[in-house]
Design a protein around this motif. Sequence first.
Motif, PDB file in Angstrom:
ATOM      1  N   LEU A   7       0.849  -1.158   0.126  1.00 37.38           N
ATOM      2  CA  LEU A   7       0.028  -0.198  -0.026  1.00 37.38           C
ATOM      3  C   LEU A   7       0.823   1.348  -0.092  1.00 37.38           C
ATOM      4  N   VAL A   8       2.105   1.438   0.950  1.00 42.76           N
ATOM      5  CA  VAL A   8       2.839   2.340   0.694  1.00 42.76           C
ATOM      6  C   VAL A   8       3.525   2.631  -0.747  1.00 42.76           C
ATOM      7  N   ALA A   9       4.005   1.395  -1.242  1.00 37.92           N
ATOM      8  CA  ALA A   9       4.627   1.692  -2.598  1.00 37.92           C
ATOM      9  C   ALA A   9       3.619   2.100  -3.721  1.00 37.92           C
ATOM     10  N   THR A  10       2.213   1.665  -3.635  1.00 39.56           N
ATOM     11  CA  THR A  10       1.490   1.985  -4.765  1.00 39.56           C
ATOM     12  C   THR A  10       0.861   3.463  -4.375  1.00 39.56           C
ATOM     13  N   GLY A  11       1.320   4.009  -3.312  1.00 36.44           N
ATOM     14  CA  GLY A  11       0.780   5.496  -3.101  1.00 36.44           C
ATOM     15  C   GLY A  11      -0.549   5.547  -2.446  1.00 36.44           C
ATOM     16  N   TYR A  12      -1.107   4.475  -1.853  1.00 39.73           N
ATOM     17  CA  TYR A  12      -2.429   4.308  -1.006  1.00 39.73           C
ATOM     18  C   TYR A  12      -2.256   5.381  -0.133  1.00 39.73           C
ATOM     19  N   PHE A  13      -1.436   5.741   0.563  1.00 38.15           N
ATOM     20  CA  PHE A  13      -1.369   6.642   1.532  1.00 38.15           C
ATOM     21  C   PHE A  13      -0.633   7.937   0.905  1.00 38.15           C
ATOM     22  N   PRO A  14      -1.555   9.026   0.566  1.00 46.85           N
ATOM     23  CA  PRO A  14      -0.904  10.054   0.082  1.00 46.85           C
ATOM     24  C   PRO A  14       0.022  10.740   0.690  1.00 46.85           C
ATOM     25  N   ALA A  15       1.051  11.434   0.170  1.00 47.41           N
ATOM     26  CA  ALA A  15       2.312  12.214   0.915  1.00 47.41           C
ATOM     27  C   ALA A  15       1.665  13.517   1.676  1.00 47.41           C
ATOM     28  N   GLN A  16       1.592  13.221   3.056  1.00 47.79           N
ATOM     29  CA  GLN A  16       1.191  14.287   3.749  1.00 47.79           C
ATOM     30  C   GLN A  16       2.252  14.679   4.980  1.00 47.79           C
ATOM     31  N   PRO A  17       2.309  15.898   5.419  1.00 44.24           N
ATOM     32  CA  PRO A  17       3.319  16.106   6.593  1.00 44.24           C
ATOM     33  C   PRO A  17       3.137  15.097   7.762  1.00 44.24           C
ATOM     34  N   LEU A  18       4.119  14.994   8.294  1.00 39.47           N
ATOM     35  CA  LEU A  18       3.988  14.305   9.650  1.00 39.47           C
ATOM     36  C   LEU A  18       3.345  14.996  10.624  1.00 39.47           C
ATOM     37  N   PRO A  19       2.402  14.582  11.449  1.00 33.56           N
ATOM     38  CA  PRO A  19       2.156  13.109  11.533  1.00 33.56           C
ATOM     39  C   PRO A  19       0.759  13.102  10.682  1.00 33.56           C
ATOM     40  N   ASP A  20       0.827  11.976   9.864  1.00 36.24           N
ATOM     41  CA  ASP A  20      -0.332  11.985   9.137  1.00 36.24           C
ATOM     42  C   ASP A  20      -1.234  10.645   9.656  1.00 36.24           C
TER      43      ASP A  20
END
Length: 148
Positions: A31-44
């Motif tokens: 899921l991380v590699a496919t971009g399921y979690f969109p890049a957002q600043p910490l903490p997401d």
Amino acid sequence: MLLLETMPYREKVAWLSLCAMLLTFGPYFSLVATGYFPAQPLPDLRQLIGYAITVAIQLTLLGIGHLLLRFFNPAEAKLQPDERDTAIKQYSVSIAYYVLITGMILVGVVMPFSNSGWDIVNAALFMIVLAEMVQYGMVAVSYRRQAA
């Protein structure tokens, strides 16, 4: 089933741990590699919840697995490690250590120049999981080599 009966208890524990990591962290890192979690600043929180669910499922699998192993192998579960068990453990930990150190050098020394935030966090988590999988894999392989 016959193979499972001939395995030493510590080999069964290594296989259990290896399978639990593959079943839980495999999907998480996919899921991380496919971009399921969109890049957002910490903490997401969305990604933190995903990681927390992954760890909770892994701990549940390990807990149930250990209970079943102890239930079906009560005498073996109580045995203290012998010299062979200790040697296998030391060997597998030393191999996994090199994987972990290499990963942490990449994550802590190289990645900060090109990545940030969750990329670094997930790379560090991946290297920790990879090192653990190498350690459990080496335990399982070492017992199989001695059985052959």
